[in-house]
Design an enzyme around this catalytic site. Structure first.
Site, short mmCIF file in Angstrom:
data_model
loop_
_atom_site.label_atom_id
_atom_site.label_comp_id
_atom_site.label_asym_id
_atom_site.label_seq_id
_atom_site.Cartn_x
_atom_site.Cartn_y
_atom_site.Cartn_z
N GLU A 169 11.61 -6.16 -8.97
CA GLU A 169 10.85 -4.98 -9.36
C GLU A 169 11.75 -4.03 -10.14
O GLU A 169 12.52 -3.26 -9.53
CB GLU A 169 10.32 -4.25 -8.12
CG GLU A 169 9.44 -5.11 -7.23
CD GLU A 169 8.54 -4.25 -6.35
OE1 GLU A 169 7.33 -4.35 -6.49
OE2 GLU A 169 9.07 -3.47 -5.54
N HIS A 223 12.85 -2.21 -0.55
CA HIS A 223 12.09 -1.68 -1.68
C HIS A 223 12.90 -0.56 -2.34
O HIS A 223 13.60 0.19 -1.64
CB HIS A 223 10.72 -1.16 -1.21
CG HIS A 223 9.82 -0.84 -2.36
ND1 HIS A 223 9.93 0.33 -3.07
CD2 HIS A 223 8.84 -1.56 -2.95
CE1 HIS A 223 9.03 0.32 -4.05
NE2 HIS A 223 8.36 -0.82 -4.00
N SER A 243 3.97 -2.14 -11.89
CA SER A 243 2.82 -1.96 -12.79
C SER A 243 2.09 -3.27 -13.11
O SER A 243 1.58 -3.44 -14.22
CB SER A 243 3.24 -1.26 -14.08
OG SER A 243 3.71 0.04 -13.78
N GLU A 278 12.09 2.23 -3.33
CA GLU A 278 11.81 3.57 -2.79
C GLU A 278 12.58 3.80 -1.50
O GLU A 278 12.95 4.93 -1.18
CB GLU A 278 10.28 3.74 -2.59
CG GLU A 278 9.60 3.95 -3.95
CD GLU A 278 8.20 3.38 -4.05
OE1 GLU A 278 7.56 3.14 -3.02
OE2 GLU A 278 7.73 3.19 -5.19
N TRP A 297 0.82 -1.23 0.00
CA TRP A 297 0.00 0.00 0.00
C TRP A 297 0.85 1.27 0.00
O TRP A 297 0.34 2.35 -0.20
CB TRP A 297 -0.94 0.02 1.22
CG TRP A 297 -1.99 -1.04 1.23
CD1 TRP A 297 -2.12 -2.11 0.38
CD2 TRP A 297 -3.10 -1.12 2.13
NE1 TRP A 297 -3.23 -2.85 0.70
CE2 TRP A 297 -3.85 -2.26 1.78
CE3 TRP A 297 -3.53 -0.36 3.21
CZ2 TRP A 297 -5.00 -2.65 2.46
CZ3 TRP A 297 -4.67 -0.74 3.90
CH2 TRP A 297 -5.40 -1.88 3.52
N LYS A 298 2.12 1.13 0.30
CA LYS A 298 3.02 2.29 0.40
C LYS A 298 2.46 3.32 1.40
O LYS A 298 1.80 2.92 2.35
CB LYS A 298 3.27 2.90 -0.98
CG LYS A 298 3.73 1.82 -1.98
CD LYS A 298 4.27 2.38 -3.26
CE LYS A 298 4.69 1.22 -4.15
NZ LYS A 298 5.32 1.65 -5.39
N GLY A 333 5.06 1.98 -10.78
CA GLY A 333 4.16 3.12 -10.84
C GLY A 333 4.13 3.84 -12.18
O GLY A 333 3.59 4.94 -12.29
N GLY A 379 1.60 -2.55 -6.16
CA GLY A 379 1.47 -1.24 -5.52
C GLY A 379 0.12 -0.63 -5.83
O GLY A 379 -0.90 -0.92 -5.19
N GLY A 380 0.08 0.20 -6.85
CA GLY A 380 -1.12 0.96 -7.21
C GLY A 380 -2.39 0.11 -7.27
O GLY A 380 -3.43 0.48 -6.72
P1 PGA Z 1 3.26 -0.51 -8.67
O1 PGA Z 1 4.27 -0.69 -7.43
O2 PGA Z 1 2.44 -1.79 -8.74
O3 PGA Z 1 2.44 0.68 -8.32
O4 PGA Z 1 4.09 -0.32 -9.89
C1 PGA Z 1 4.86 -1.93 -7.14
C2 PGA Z 1 5.80 -1.78 -5.98
O5 PGA Z 1 6.49 -0.75 -5.89
O6 PGA Z 1 5.87 -2.66 -5.11
#
Ligand code: PGA
Length: 253
Positions: A168, A98, A214, A100, A11-12, A174, A235-236
């Site tokens: 990833e 991750h 994605s 990020e 969910w970030k 994203g 994620g999204g």
């Molecule tokens: P995303 O993110 O599905 O929004 O691309 C995946 C993730 O960063 O784990």
């Protein structure tokens, strides 16, 4: 080799109490109806929602995870959360490394390996993220980068039962862009080989390797059908019950 598919929602930094609880409840309710009884569903809300999400998914098959942890059990680390605290709260999983966090918090492979080892020692399963940037991909370095990240960020105590790898590609996160299915399979197969070198063939055959970046209902079926793809880190699309569950329905087995 049968590896249980893992559909994990990252969910970030999203979700206030009301919508976070609604999302967790929605996933729990839909997971009960899901045709696939043989895949695992995991949600990884932000720290602030873990307790409420735990209540919301109680009695369902949905598992709970966090998005990061410290490597110490307790102590003077203002603002950090220890693996023991996550375990105590009812988490079964934690994500570490991750991209990020590697970028925003300058996390190194060495630090990620320490976090992963601490989480394993606390009784958590760990999802260790790896993946190349766009520049690295363009330079043909994808496999080299992933190899270095596995060698550096997977701790020696890792086994197929306490670690999951998430591949990833940073440029796919994203952005709506993904590698081709052939590229994903090539990298996953290469990752499995590297795990074999590091942890032995038995662990490599059993360890789950997720694809992330994605993943959505429209591409999940093709990606999840690949022989070395054992689930997704989403994620999204994990922020919408219908999209997340549609990905779950696309899983193989
Ligand atoms: P995303 O993110 O599905 O929004 O691309 C995946 C993730 O960063 O784990």
């Amino acid at each position: 080799m049968v590896r249980k598919t893992l559909i994990a929602g990252n969910w970030k930094m999203n979700g206030l109490l009301e919508d976070g609880i609604a999302l967790a409840k929605g996933v729990a309710a839909e997971a009960k109806k899901a045709a696939r009884k043989d895949c695992e569903f995991l949600i990884c809300p932000p720290f602030t929602l873990l307790t409420s999400a735990k209540k919301a998914i109680k009695g369902s098959r949905v598992l709970l995870g966090a998005q990061d942890c410290h490597f110490d059990g307790k102590g003077a680390h203002t603002g950090d959360i220890s693996p023991l605290m996550l375990k105590d709260l009812g988490c079964q999983y934690v994500i570490v490394g991750h991209s990020e966090r590697r970028t925003d918090h300058h996390e190194s492979n060495e630090l990620i390996a320490k976090k992963a080892a601490a989480a394993i020692n606390a009784g958590l399963k760990v999802i260790i993220c790896i993946g190349e940037t766009e520049a690295e991909k363009d330079a043909g370095k994808t496999i080299d980068v992933c190899t270095a990240q596995i060698m550096g960020s997977v701790p020696e105590i890792a086994t197929a039962s306490n670690v999951v790898i998430a591949y990833e590609p940073v440029w796919a996160i994203g952005t709506g862009r993904t590698p081709t299915a052939a590229e994903v399979e090539e990298v996953h197969a290469a990752i499995r080989k590297v795990i074999g070198k590091k942890l032995g063939r038995a662990n490599a055959n059993k360890m789950r390797i997720l694809y992330g970046g994605s993943m959505k209902p429209s591409n999940a079926k093709e990606l999840l059908a690949l022989p070395d793809v054992d689930g997704g880190l989403i994620g999204g699309a994990s922020l919408k019950v219908a999209d997340f569950m549609a990905i779950g329905e696309a899983c193989k087995q």
